[in-house]
Design an enzyme around this catalytic site. Structure first.
Site, short mmCIF file in Angstrom:
data_model
loop_
_atom_site.label_atom_id
_atom_site.label_comp_id
_atom_site.label_asym_id
_atom_site.label_seq_id
_atom_site.Cartn_x
_atom_site.Cartn_y
_atom_site.Cartn_z
N CYS A 1 0.73 -1.24 -0.15
CA CYS A 1 0.15 0.06 0.11
C CYS A 1 0.93 1.34 -0.03
O CYS A 1 1.54 1.46 -0.94
CB CYS A 1 -0.98 0.00 1.29
SG CYS A 1 -2.52 0.88 0.71
N HIS B 1 -3.12 -5.83 1.56
CA HIS B 1 -2.59 -5.71 2.64
C HIS B 1 -2.44 -7.42 3.06
O HIS B 1 -3.40 -7.75 3.89
CB HIS B 1 -3.32 -5.04 3.68
CG HIS B 1 -3.13 -3.56 3.74
ND1 HIS B 1 -2.04 -2.79 3.99
CD2 HIS B 1 -4.02 -2.78 3.00
CE1 HIS B 1 -2.36 -1.42 3.84
NE2 HIS B 1 -3.51 -1.59 3.38
N GLU C 1 -0.47 -8.31 5.36
CA GLU C 1 -0.20 -8.40 6.80
C GLU C 1 -1.63 -8.55 7.69
O GLU C 1 -1.63 -8.77 8.75
CB GLU C 1 0.66 -7.31 7.15
CG GLU C 1 -0.04 -5.95 7.30
CD GLU C 1 -0.38 -5.22 6.01
OE1 GLU C 1 -0.25 -5.81 4.94
OE2 GLU C 1 -0.63 -4.03 6.05
N1 LIG Z 1 -3.74 1.91 3.47
C1 LIG Z 1 -2.58 2.73 2.99
O1 LIG Z 1 -1.18 2.46 3.05
C2 LIG Z 1 -3.19 3.69 2.33
C3 LIG Z 1 -2.18 4.29 1.35
C4 LIG Z 1 -2.46 5.77 1.02
N2 LIG Z 1 -2.57 6.82 2.03
C5 LIG Z 1 -3.69 5.89 0.33
O2 LIG Z 1 -4.75 6.49 0.61
O3 LIG Z 1 -3.80 5.41 -1.00
#
Ligand SMILES: NC(=O)CC[C@H](N)C(=O)O
Length: 230
Positions: free
Chosen positions: A87, A196, A198
């Site tokens: 992400c 994600h 994790e």
């Molecule tokens: N969960 C995250 O890492 C979000 C990544 C970034 N802040 C976005 O909104 O795209």
């Protein structure tokens, strides 16, 4: 045992999940490393967590990429050692030029937070050997800027070199070109992905599809690191 750095930037918010997935769930030797540090001595792999580094100002990851720790990460990657970003970590890796392309605002212009289906397109990377080829898995996504973009030439190159590791299955949640959810660099030692893993490592929480990514790296990573320094 591999020693894994979990880099913490100002605004990271998935660093603890990443650490716990590695340390508590997988029993790995993980350690938090501040963005202020300037070296990665003693580490065998580096992981960049999700979050909102520097409040997503300018562009997601665009400020974090100038952190003190980044030259060490760039050198680490150049040595062929494993680097992983999920992400915001993926966004930082593209901003730093360690992965091609960019993550744009979602087509919907909305933050999207749900579980999506993915296809494991390449199970021959050090991060994915425990998945089956073309296996369908489900992982959570949570982002506003996850629409993968690269020019046509770069996209063709990614496809030809099997650098597309994860692709959205039925539904493309953000407008990513070629339904791309995760890619590696040409060498295969740097992986970035919007989903994600994790957040999907414990049966009690309903999904363990992310667990094999960490287990793959723990199984293969030490060998990769030793080969890289040889
Ligand atoms: N969960 C995250 O890492 C979000 C990544 C970034 N802040 C976005 O909104 O795209």
């Amino acid at each position: 045992m591999m020693k894994i750095a979990v880099v913490v930037f100002p605004g990271s918010n998935c660093d603890i999940d990443l650490f716990e997935a590695l340390h508590t769930v997988c029993g790995a030797d993980a350690e938090y490393v501040s963005y202020k540090k300037d070296n990665l001595k003693g580490f065998d792999a580096v992981m960049l967590p999700g979050g909102f580094s520097y409040g997503d100002y300018l562009r997601c990851g665009a400020i974090a990429r100038f952190s003190n720790i980044m030259p060490a990460i760039i050198e680490f990657a150049a040595q062929g050692k494993p680097v992983f970003g999920t992400c915001n970590g993926f966004q930082i890796l593209t901003e730093a030029g360690l992965l091609p392309g960019a993550l744009k605002q979602n087509d919907s212009l909305k933050f999207v937070c749900k579980t999506v289906n993915l296809i494991v397109e390449n199970n021959q990377t050090i991060f994915t050997t425990q998945y089956k080829e073309k296996e369908k898995i489900a992982l959570p996504i949570a982002h506003a800027d996850g629409s993968y973009y690269a020019d046509e030439e770069t996209l063709a190159e990614l496809e030809e070199n099997q650098q597309v590791v994860f692709r959205y299955a039925e539904e493309n949640p953000n407008g990513s070109l070629n339904n791309i959810a995760g890619i590696t660099n040409k060498n295969g030692n740097v992986l970035g992905m919007m989903p994600h893993p994790e957040r999907a490592v414990e049966a009690m929480l309903g999904n363990q599809d992310g667990l094999r990514l960490f287990k793959s790296l723990l199984e293969n990573g030490k060998v990769a690191t030793e080969e890289a320094v040889r």
